[in-house]
Motif scaffolding. Structure first.
Motif, PDB file in Angstrom:
ATOM      1  N   GLU A  90       4.238 -43.150   0.278  1.00  0.00           N
ATOM      2  CA  GLU A  90       3.740 -42.807   1.416  1.00  0.00           C
ATOM      3  C   GLU A  90       3.947 -40.775   1.203  1.00  0.00           C
TER       4      GLU A  90
ATOM      5  N   THR B  48       2.968 -34.067  -1.128  1.00  0.00           N
ATOM      6  CA  THR B  48       1.876 -34.475   0.306  1.00  0.00           C
ATOM      7  C   THR B  48       2.644 -35.499   0.756  1.00  0.00           C
ATOM      8  N   ASP B  49       2.368 -35.686   1.929  1.00  0.00           N
ATOM      9  CA  ASP B  49       2.675 -36.613   2.307  1.00  0.00           C
ATOM     10  C   ASP B  49       2.111 -36.429   4.475  1.00  0.00           C
ATOM     11  N   GLY B  50       1.956 -37.857   4.690  1.00  0.00           N
ATOM     12  CA  GLY B  50       1.954 -38.359   5.857  1.00  0.00           C
ATOM     13  C   GLY B  50      -0.195 -39.392   5.664  1.00  0.00           C
ATOM     14  N   HIS B  51       0.197 -39.840   4.550  1.00  0.00           N
ATOM     15  CA  HIS B  51      -1.004 -40.951   4.726  1.00  0.00           C
ATOM     16  C   HIS B  51      -0.864 -41.617   3.832  1.00  0.00           C
ATOM     17  N   ALA B  52      -1.749 -42.483   3.334  1.00  0.00           N
ATOM     18  CA  ALA B  52      -1.347 -44.159   2.354  1.00  0.00           C
ATOM     19  C   ALA B  52      -1.867 -43.475   1.154  1.00  0.00           C
ATOM     20  N   TYR B  53      -1.146 -43.269  -0.088  1.00  0.00           N
ATOM     21  CA  TYR B  53      -1.328 -43.110  -0.780  1.00  0.00           C
ATOM     22  C   TYR B  53      -1.226 -43.745  -2.938  1.00  0.00           C
TER      23      TYR B  53
ATOM     24  N   ASN C 228       1.966 -49.464  -0.456  1.00  0.00           N
ATOM     25  CA  ASN C 228       1.515 -48.407  -0.699  1.00  0.00           C
ATOM     26  C   ASN C 228       2.693 -46.913  -0.900  1.00  0.00           C
TER      27      ASN C 228
ATOM     28  N   PRO D 234      -5.465 -33.416  -2.636  1.00  0.00           N
ATOM     29  CA  PRO D 234      -4.741 -34.162  -1.719  1.00  0.00           C
ATOM     30  C   PRO D 234      -5.412 -32.633  -0.892  1.00  0.00           C
ATOM     31  N   ASP D 235      -5.599 -33.004   0.896  1.00  0.00           N
ATOM     32  CA  ASP D 235      -6.275 -32.311   1.941  1.00  0.00           C
ATOM     33  C   ASP D 235      -4.721 -31.699   1.741  1.00  0.00           C
TER      34      ASP D 235
ATOM     35  N   GLN E 262      -6.218 -42.264  -2.847  1.00  0.00           N
ATOM     36  CA  GLN E 262      -5.943 -43.280  -1.325  1.00  0.00           C
ATOM     37  C   GLN E 262      -7.891 -44.102  -1.196  1.00  0.00           C
ATOM     38  N   ASN E 263      -7.907 -44.777  -0.402  1.00  0.00           N
ATOM     39  CA  ASN E 263      -8.303 -45.286  -0.291  1.00  0.00           C
ATOM     40  C   ASN E 263     -10.318 -45.959  -1.355  1.00  0.00           C
TER      41      ASN E 263
END
Length: 435
Positions: free
Chosen positions: A340, A192-197, A338, A394-395, A386-387
């Motif tokens: 990525e 999974t990627d594309g977000h701040a983890y 974070n 994960p979504d 995540q936040n």
């Protein structure tokens, strides 16, 4: 008569003299032998004292001989290897994380207020603590941490990573069997990627796959990454079989980090400084006691959680409820913020991945992926942070395999909780489809 008596007397005197001389010679020999032995003993005693003093000066309080051949040194927590890293010269050890993530925000707040530990809900996969063979022969006292003595290690023999992605992950086909994502690495992962983890979690089935050559390895782990293609940063943990690093073909618990794509920084376990150890019960780089066996037995699991402490920027590693330790945020430039991308799954390293014959080094259990607990490699309880600081699935997450004929995977929903199955035999075994 007198003459005869005189002669008898002389003979008696001579006999007495001979006996006394012999006794003197024996006594002298014993004295010399004792003196000789004492001369040899003194240096041995001095050497032993020097060795013991050296070990104490380096924080070794106790040593434990494991039945698998490892020696575990119980080292003063304030004299552990990580503190010799230049970036950690004035580092103050964080004895516990500022928070413990959970799957429910309300429960977390209540537990913190009441001082309770966070327990998994009924829908969660139970977390399993790593079991290690050295536990059978002793334990480390309070105030110390177990450090495996590096008897046969060669940290630079095989890099765990060479370089990061040469192109976008989304451009790569699941069926692509050439142009490996990483040179000499065959991956079969969920990504999974594309977000701040801020963290990742999973319970990994532990196996002991075949590793064909001493310069190859097979691992199953969780990896968090950030940074550019050439100078990326990663923290990762799981189990691996790596003869070049550990000197045998046993499955061992490991950690790894790098802050520049593995060029100059980072390494396994405590072989070079970086990872701060807190647990007195779990040692890095040590043989795992319970290994999954087939057939018809549930897989032996080890649970790994890696998460960032927002108060200190340190990246913590847990196994179940056990806090193993952390990588200080000061080691990184990008991960201090974070991650990525996150990956769960298997990785085989070999220079014979796109050659004929292909390596027979296996991944996972050594069998192709199958939705049966005891057949193939698997990771369940897959979670991210995540936040919200709450563990959740994960979504978006996508399976990927470099060489599906050699190491494949599939993602299945089991009891409303997705499980990632992966693995393969390489070119080994009659069932192999690997060229």
């Amino acid at each position: 008569m007198r003459s005869l008596s005189f002669e008898i007397m002389v003979v008696k005197l001579m006999a007495i003299l001979l006996v006394e001389t012999a006794l003197l010679l024996v006594i002298g020999h014993v004295v010399l032998a004792n003196n000789s032995n004492s001369k040899h003993e003194r240096p041995q005693k001095v050497t032993t004292t020097i060795r013991d003093n050296f070990r104490r000066a380096n924080g070794v309080i106790k040593s434990i001989q494991s039945e698998d051949g490892d020696i575990i040194d119980c080292i003063d927590i304030y004299k552990q290897p990580a503190l010799s890293h230049p970036a950690l010269k004035n580092h103050k050890i964080q004895m516990e994380p500022s928070y413990v993530p959970t799957t429910d925000q309300t429960t977390r707040k209540i537990n913190r207020a009441k001082g309770k530990k966070n327990k998994p809900s009924k829908s969660e996969v139970p977390l399993s603590v790593i079991k290690q063979i050295w536990h059978k022969n002793g334990s480390c006292p309070e105030g110390t941490v177990p450090i495996r003595r590096n008897l046969k290690t060669n940290n630079k023999a095989v890099p765990i990573v060479s370089r990061r992605y040469q192109r976008s992950f989304s451009q790569l086909s699941q069926n692509n069997t050439s142009n490996l994502l990483r040179p000499n690495h065959a991956l079969s992962v969920l990504r999974t990627d594309g977000h701040a983890y801020l963290g990742a979690q999973g319970s990994i089935a532990v196996y002991n796959p075949e590793v064909e050559n001493p310069d190859e390895y097979s691992l199953s782990d969780i990896s968090l990454e950030n940074g550019g293609p050439e100078k990326f940063e990663t923290v990762r943990s799981g189990w691996m079989v790596n003869p070049a690093v550990y000197g045998d073909k046993k499955s061992r618990f490991f950690t790894y980090w790098t802050s520049d794509g593995g060029h100059e920084t980072g390494c396994f376990d405590h072989i070079c400084p970086g990872f701060i150890q807190l647990s007195k019960n779990i040692a890095l780089g040590v043989v795992i006691d319970h290994i999954s066996t087939t057939p018809n037995k549930p897989a032996e699991l080890m649970s790994i959680s890696i998460y960032k402490d927002l108060d200190t920027n340190n990246w913590w590693v847990d196994s179940g409820e056990e806090k193993i330790g952390y990588w200080p945020g000061d080691l990184f430039d990008e991960l201090i913020k974070n991650a990525e991308a996150i990956q769960w799954g298997g990785d085989v390293y070999s220079t014979r991945l796109e050659t004929h014959p292909h390596t027979a080094t296996a991944m996972g259990s050594g069998a192709y992926s199958s939705p049966v607990d005891w057949l193939s490699g698997s990771i369940r309880g897959i979670r991210i942070l995540q936040n919200s600081m709450v563990w959740k699935y994960p979504d978006w997450a996508s399976p990927y395999a470099d060489q599906v004929n050699c190491y494949d995977n599939n993602l299945q929903v089991v009891a409303d909780d997705p499980v990632f199955y992966y693995g393969g035999p390489g070119s080994g075994g009659q069932a192999s489809k690997c060229p």
